[in-house]
Design an enzyme around this catalytic site. Structure first.
Site, PDB file in Angstrom:
ATOM      1  N   ASP A  30       6.804 -10.531   7.634  1.00  0.00           N
ATOM      2  CA  ASP A  30       6.854  -9.640   8.784  1.00  0.00           C
ATOM      3  C   ASP A  30       8.307  -9.212   8.919  1.00  0.00           C
ATOM      4  O   ASP A  30       9.174 -10.021   9.269  1.00  0.00           O
ATOM      5  CB  ASP A  30       6.380 -10.374  10.035  1.00  0.00           C
ATOM      6  CG  ASP A  30       6.506  -9.537  11.304  1.00  0.00           C
ATOM      7  OD1 ASP A  30       7.009  -8.392  11.229  1.00  0.00           O
ATOM      8  OD2 ASP A  30       6.113 -10.027  12.375  1.00  0.00           O
ATOM      9  N   VAL A  31       8.604  -7.951   8.637  1.00  0.00           N
ATOM     10  CA  VAL A  31      10.002  -7.525   8.578  1.00  0.00           C
ATOM     11  C   VAL A  31      10.694  -7.599   9.938  1.00  0.00           C
ATOM     12  O   VAL A  31      11.937  -7.576   9.991  1.00  0.00           O
ATOM     13  CB  VAL A  31      10.140  -6.102   7.990  1.00  0.00           C
ATOM     14  CG1 VAL A  31       9.674  -6.074   6.548  1.00  0.00           C
ATOM     15  CG2 VAL A  31       9.417  -5.066   8.845  1.00  0.00           C
ATOM     16  N   LYS A  61      12.381   6.928  13.969  1.00  0.00           N
ATOM     17  CA  LYS A  61      12.883   7.565  12.753  1.00  0.00           C
ATOM     18  C   LYS A  61      14.230   8.246  12.967  1.00  0.00           C
ATOM     19  O   LYS A  61      15.041   8.336  12.043  1.00  0.00           O
ATOM     20  CB  LYS A  61      11.835   8.538  12.209  1.00  0.00           C
ATOM     21  CG  LYS A  61      10.603   7.826  11.661  1.00  0.00           C
ATOM     22  CD  LYS A  61      10.962   6.783  10.594  1.00  0.00           C
ATOM     23  CE  LYS A  61       9.766   6.096   9.999  1.00  0.00           C
ATOM     24  NZ  LYS A  61      10.109   5.133   8.936  1.00  0.00           N
ATOM     25  N   SER A  84      11.656  10.045   7.730  1.00  0.00           N
ATOM     26  CA  SER A  84      10.464  10.864   7.899  1.00  0.00           C
ATOM     27  C   SER A  84      10.937  12.254   8.288  1.00  0.00           C
ATOM     28  O   SER A  84      12.054  12.420   8.795  1.00  0.00           O
ATOM     29  CB  SER A  84       9.563  10.299   9.004  1.00  0.00           C
ATOM     30  OG  SER A  84       8.552  11.215   9.368  1.00  0.00           O
ATOM     31  N   SER A 129       0.844  -1.193   0.000  1.00  0.00           N
ATOM     32  CA  SER A 129       0.000   0.000   0.000  1.00  0.00           C
ATOM     33  C   SER A 129       0.877   1.239   0.000  1.00  0.00           C
ATOM     34  O   SER A 129       2.102   1.160   0.133  1.00  0.00           O
ATOM     35  CB  SER A 129      -0.917   0.018   1.237  1.00  0.00           C
ATOM     36  OG  SER A 129      -0.139   0.097   2.424  1.00  0.00           O
ATOM     37  N   TYR A 150       7.212   6.857  17.325  1.00  0.00           N
ATOM     38  CA  TYR A 150       7.538   7.053  15.912  1.00  0.00           C
ATOM     39  C   TYR A 150       8.769   7.953  15.763  1.00  0.00           C
ATOM     40  O   TYR A 150       9.676   7.658  14.986  1.00  0.00           O
ATOM     41  CB  TYR A 150       6.338   7.674  15.209  1.00  0.00           C
ATOM     42  CG  TYR A 150       6.475   7.753  13.709  1.00  0.00           C
ATOM     43  CD1 TYR A 150       6.287   6.628  12.916  1.00  0.00           C
ATOM     44  CD2 TYR A 150       6.780   8.955  13.079  1.00  0.00           C
ATOM     45  CE1 TYR A 150       6.413   6.690  11.533  1.00  0.00           C
ATOM     46  CE2 TYR A 150       6.899   9.035  11.707  1.00  0.00           C
ATOM     47  CZ  TYR A 150       6.717   7.905  10.939  1.00  0.00           C
ATOM     48  OH  TYR A 150       6.846   7.971   9.574  1.00  0.00           O
TER      49      TYR A 150
END
Length: 255
Positions: free
Chosen positions: A65-66, A164, A147, A18, A160
């Site tokens: 699944d990484v 990052k 990001s 996606s 998050y």
């Protein structure tokens, strides 16, 4: 990467089911790359694969699944068995946690985000690195999806943001260690792309001063085109860090 020679270029895209992963896989396909698509859900990967057919070879679909070392190693082994080499890894898979004031962040949310965004990125990069180091012609390119949160945080986004910032360290380490093996590594830091999260941006995001403000977004194709540019460089050149944002988003001056 082998450039325009007789060996077809091969790319692995994680989080390919996606969003940015799908858009980038489609862009790479249209540029003639052979693809291996990694993601959690087979049906989503197959939907991406159906849109990737211009390179003449159907993409390899690898439900993965990484954060699972065995699954990652299997996916990269399958890619090597099918194509004989890997020239590019777009290390894109990621997740986030509910917006939560720092003192209330749940450990389970923190660990889940780091497992995918940091451990997963490490495992995929390591698998790609090992193959790129050993193959002939030697070398390849790894593009990590960072990001704008790798530079400045949004309110209430600790898991998050931490993940990052870690990606930036991973990128720098691979870029250094990879020099001896013709492996280039760069990072694309993305802000406000037209993905599944875009509805929240348009509805309004909390700012550092507490206001809820609608933010502009950019077409997802702009991100895919940027990755394609990074991927298309000869290995003698590297975009170490690229920041691609919606022009008017509150990033410059955030906070």
């Amino acid at each position: 990467m082998t450039g325009s020679g007789p060996i077809a270029r091969v790319a692995v895209v994680t989080g390919a089911g996606s969003g940015i992963g799908r858009a980038t896989a489609i862009a790479l396909d249209r540029a003639g790359w052979r693809l291996s698509l990694l993601g959690r859900k087979r049906e989503h990967l197959e939907e991406t694969a159906e849109q990737c057919h211009l390179a003449g070879t159907p993409p390899l679909v690898c439900p993965t699944d990484v954060a699972n070392e065995a699954m990652v190693d299997l996916a990269f082994s399958q890619t090597l068995a099918r194509y004989g080499r890997i020239d590019l890894l777009f290390n894109n898979a990621g997740t986030s946690a509910p917006k939560t004031e720092f003192g209330e962040v749940e450990l389970s949310h923190f660990e889940r985000v780091l497992a995918t965004n940091v451990t997963g990125a490490f495992l995929c990069a390591r698998a790609a690195y090992r193959i790129m180091r050993s193959q002939q012609p030697q070398g390849g390119r790894i593009v990590n999806n960072g990001s704008v949160s790798a530079h400045v945080p949004r309110p209430n986004g600790a898991p998050y943001t931490v993940s990052k910032h870690a990606i930036t360290g991973l990128t720098r380490q691979i870029a250094l260690d990879g020099r001896a093996h013709e492996i280039a590594c760069g990072q694309i830091d993305i802000g406000n792309a037209e993905t599944g999260a875009a509805a929240g941006l348009v509805a309004g995001m909390q700012q550092a001063d507490g206001r809820i403000v609608a933010e502009p977004i950019m077409p997802i194709k702009s991100v895919a085109d940027a990755v394609l540019f990074m991927a298309g460089l000869p290995l003698s050149a590297n975009v170490q860090f690229m920041t691609v944002i919606a022009t008017a988003m509150p990033f410059i001056g955030r906070g």
